[in-house]
Design a protein around this motif. Structure first.
Motif, PDB file in Angstrom:
ATOM      1  N   MET A   1      42.913  39.923  60.490  1.00 18.72           N
ATOM      2  CA  MET A   1      42.753  40.838  59.451  1.00 18.72           C
ATOM      3  C   MET A   1      44.213  41.333  58.308  1.00 18.72           C
ATOM      4  N   ARG A   2      44.661  40.115  57.274  1.00 20.77           N
ATOM      5  CA  ARG A   2      45.575  41.237  56.856  1.00 20.77           C
ATOM      6  C   ARG A   2      45.351  42.352  56.098  1.00 20.77           C
ATOM      7  N   GLU A   3      46.544  43.534  56.779  1.00 20.40           N
ATOM      8  CA  GLU A   3      47.099  44.649  56.079  1.00 20.40           C
ATOM      9  C   GLU A   3      46.687  45.116  54.435  1.00 20.40           C
ATOM     10  N   PHE A   4      46.187  45.932  54.602  1.00 20.32           N
ATOM     11  CA  PHE A   4      45.952  45.906  52.792  1.00 20.32           C
ATOM     12  C   PHE A   4      45.671  47.472  52.395  1.00 20.32           C
ATOM     13  N   TYR A   5      45.704  48.116  51.043  1.00 20.12           N
ATOM     14  CA  TYR A   5      45.646  49.002  50.250  1.00 20.12           C
ATOM     15  C   TYR A   5      44.931  49.649  49.797  1.00 20.12           C
ATOM     16  N   ILE A   6      43.867  50.235  49.685  1.00 18.96           N
ATOM     17  CA  ILE A   6      43.331  51.099  48.744  1.00 18.96           C
ATOM     18  C   ILE A   6      43.632  51.671  47.605  1.00 18.96           C
ATOM     19  N   VAL A   7      43.988  51.758  46.255  1.00 27.77           N
ATOM     20  CA  VAL A   7      44.581  52.540  45.833  1.00 27.77           C
ATOM     21  C   VAL A   7      43.471  53.362  44.635  1.00 27.77           C
ATOM     22  N   ASN A   8      43.542  54.513  44.617  1.00 27.25           N
ATOM     23  CA  ASN A   8      42.862  55.527  43.893  1.00 27.25           C
ATOM     24  C   ASN A   8      43.073  56.041  43.282  1.00 27.25           C
ATOM     25  N   ASP A   9      42.487  56.082  41.582  1.00 21.97           N
ATOM     26  CA  ASP A   9      43.255  57.058  40.928  1.00 21.97           C
ATOM     27  C   ASP A   9      42.651  57.351  40.028  1.00 21.97           C
ATOM     28  N   VAL A  10      42.395  58.023  38.884  1.00 25.26           N
ATOM     29  CA  VAL A  10      41.916  57.871  37.564  1.00 25.26           C
ATOM     30  C   VAL A  10      42.534  58.316  36.327  1.00 25.26           C
ATOM     31  N   ILE A  11      42.807  57.962  34.667  1.00 28.35           N
ATOM     32  CA  ILE A  11      43.539  57.629  33.836  1.00 28.35           C
ATOM     33  C   ILE A  11      42.871  57.678  33.518  1.00 28.35           C
ATOM     34  N   ASP A  12      42.747  58.490  32.332  1.00 26.20           N
ATOM     35  CA  ASP A  12      42.676  58.492  30.896  1.00 26.20           C
ATOM     36  C   ASP A  12      41.076  58.839  30.874  1.00 26.20           C
ATOM     37  N   GLY A  13      40.361  59.122  31.916  1.00 24.90           N
ATOM     38  CA  GLY A  13      38.973  59.794  32.352  1.00 24.90           C
ATOM     39  C   GLY A  13      38.458  57.857  33.267  1.00 24.90           C
ATOM     40  N   ILE A  14      38.972  57.914  33.486  1.00 27.06           N
ATOM     41  CA  ILE A  14      38.591  55.438  33.881  1.00 27.06           C
ATOM     42  C   ILE A  14      39.362  56.007  35.496  1.00 27.06           C
ATOM     43  N   PRO A  15      38.015  56.030  36.369  1.00 29.36           N
ATOM     44  CA  PRO A  15      38.214  56.216  37.606  1.00 29.36           C
ATOM     45  C   PRO A  15      38.653  54.529  38.449  1.00 29.36           C
ATOM     46  N   LEU A  16      39.824  54.462  38.916  1.00 26.52           N
ATOM     47  CA  LEU A  16      39.903  53.012  39.125  1.00 26.52           C
ATOM     48  C   LEU A  16      39.758  53.120  40.835  1.00 26.52           C
ATOM     49  N   SER A  17      39.849  52.083  41.318  1.00 26.27           N
ATOM     50  CA  SER A  17      39.537  51.773  43.286  1.00 26.27           C
ATOM     51  C   SER A  17      40.239  50.641  43.796  1.00 26.27           C
ATOM     52  N   LEU A  18      41.104  49.966  43.889  1.00 27.25           N
ATOM     53  CA  LEU A  18      41.863  49.139  43.973  1.00 27.25           C
ATOM     54  C   LEU A  18      42.309  48.829  45.244  1.00 27.25           C
ATOM     55  N   VAL A  19      41.683  47.372  46.006  1.00 27.99           N
ATOM     56  CA  VAL A  19      42.364  46.638  46.342  1.00 27.99           C
ATOM     57  C   VAL A  19      44.237  46.520  46.299  1.00 27.99           C
ATOM     58  N   SER A  20      44.681  46.235  47.073  1.00 27.39           N
ATOM     59  CA  SER A  20      45.999  46.180  46.975  1.00 27.39           C
ATOM     60  C   SER A  20      46.747  45.285  48.749  1.00 27.39           C
ATOM     61  N   HIS A  21      48.098  44.839  47.938  1.00 29.19           N
ATOM     62  CA  HIS A  21      48.845  44.304  49.401  1.00 29.19           C
ATOM     63  C   HIS A  21      49.738  44.781  49.600  1.00 29.19           C
ATOM     64  N   PRO A  22      49.962  44.344  50.976  1.00 23.92           N
ATOM     65  CA  PRO A  22      52.319  44.656  51.157  1.00 23.92           C
ATOM     66  C   PRO A  22      52.387  43.377  50.132  1.00 23.92           C
ATOM     67  N   GLY A  23      53.889  43.494  49.554  1.00 23.65           N
ATOM     68  CA  GLY A  23      54.190  41.560  48.971  1.00 23.65           C
ATOM     69  C   GLY A  23      53.439  42.295  47.332  1.00 23.65           C
ATOM     70  N   LEU A  24      52.722  42.960  46.722  1.00 24.85           N
ATOM     71  CA  LEU A  24      52.331  42.971  46.033  1.00 24.85           C
ATOM     72  C   LEU A  24      53.355  44.853  45.042  1.00 24.85           C
ATOM     73  N   PHE A  25      53.807  44.404  43.476  1.00 24.22           N
ATOM     74  CA  PHE A  25      54.697  45.419  42.913  1.00 24.22           C
ATOM     75  C   PHE A  25      53.274  47.004  43.185  1.00 24.22           C
ATOM     76  N   SER A  26      53.986  47.960  43.446  1.00 22.60           N
ATOM     77  CA  SER A  26      53.539  49.471  43.585  1.00 22.60           C
ATOM     78  C   SER A  26      51.806  49.350  44.418  1.00 22.60           C
ATOM     79  N   LYS A  27      52.395  49.068  45.188  1.00 24.71           N
ATOM     80  CA  LYS A  27      50.965  48.749  46.412  1.00 24.71           C
ATOM     81  C   LYS A  27      50.215  49.685  46.868  1.00 24.71           C
ATOM     82  N   LYS A  28      51.265  51.270  46.722  1.00 29.41           N
ATOM     83  CA  LYS A  28      49.904  51.940  47.808  1.00 29.41           C
ATOM     84  C   LYS A  28      49.731  52.900  46.242  1.00 29.41           C
ATOM     85  N   LYS A  29      50.209  52.607  45.523  1.00 31.55           N
ATOM     86  CA  LYS A  29      49.739  53.973  43.916  1.00 31.55           C
ATOM     87  C   LYS A  29      50.084  53.155  42.988  1.00 31.55           C
ATOM     88  N   ILE A  30      49.396  53.690  41.536  1.00 26.86           N
ATOM     89  CA  ILE A  30      50.036  53.281  40.382  1.00 26.86           C
ATOM     90  C   ILE A  30      51.364  53.965  40.309  1.00 26.86           C
TER      91      ILE A  30
END
Length: 184
Positions: A1-30
């Motif tokens: 299983m490939r390592e991944f992260y879940i990035v959770n945040d609320v911006i301008d009233g919009i809740p975000l919960s996104l999968v991210s992976h090592p090797g991608l920009f700003s992988k652990k947080k917005i």
């Protein structure tokens, strides 16, 4: 299983919960630049828009959630970014109006669009900015706009984009970031 992260945040009233992976920009947080960008986003009421260099999909998905009247293209050259963005689009069930495509800058885009958004990879240098400006001039509808956020790269953006567009403004500066709007 490939390592991944879940990035959770609320911006301008919009809740975000996104999968991210090592090797991608700003992988652990917005990152601060993207957060500042989203908080100052200009979003058309309808039409077709592009998230250029979409990474794992923060900007494109945010826009799609903010305005359900928009068709959104999310473009990136990185296969991992494409796969991850597709996964995130499916998490939000946005496949009917969000299209994720592999593209060298805007080359894969087959239609003119109303807006282009980007947190461009300045690490790719002025060659990327040159392609971005040149291809935007071809792909942007009259009356459309580009909005981008850059970290300490404002002068290069202004210089390069002024070769193709006459109406360029910095609408916000904060902690080294500049939010730039280019009108067509």
């Amino acid at each position: 299983m490939r390592e991944f992260y879940i990035v959770n945040d609320v911006i301008d009233g919009i809740p975000l919960s996104l999968v991210s992976h090592p090797g991608l920009f700003s992988k652990k947080k917005i990152d601060l630049g993207t957060r500042t960008f989203l908080e100052n986003l200009i979003i058309p009421q309808q039409g077709t828009v592009v998230d250029l260099g979409c990474g794992y999909g923060v900007i494109g998905i945010f826009i799609a959630l903010k305005n359900e009247n928009l068709k959104v293209y999310m473009l990136d050259v990185n296969p991992l970014a494409i796969a991850t963005s597709k996964m995130n689009v499916e998490r939000y069930n946005l496949q009917n109006r969000v299209v994720v495509m592999k593209s060298d800058v805007l080359s894969a885009l087959q239609e003119k669009v109303d807006a282009i958004y980007s947190n461009p990879p300045l690490s790719k240098g002025v060659d990327f900015l040159q392609k971005f400006a040149e291809q935007s001039a071809e792909k942007l509808k009259k009356g459309g706009f580009i909005q981008m956020v850059v970290y300490k790269g404002e002068n290069n953006v202004l210089k390069i984009f002024s070769n193709y567009f006459s109406d360029i403004k910095v609408i916000k500066r904060s902690k080294g970031y500049s939010i730039i709007v280019v009108n067509n």
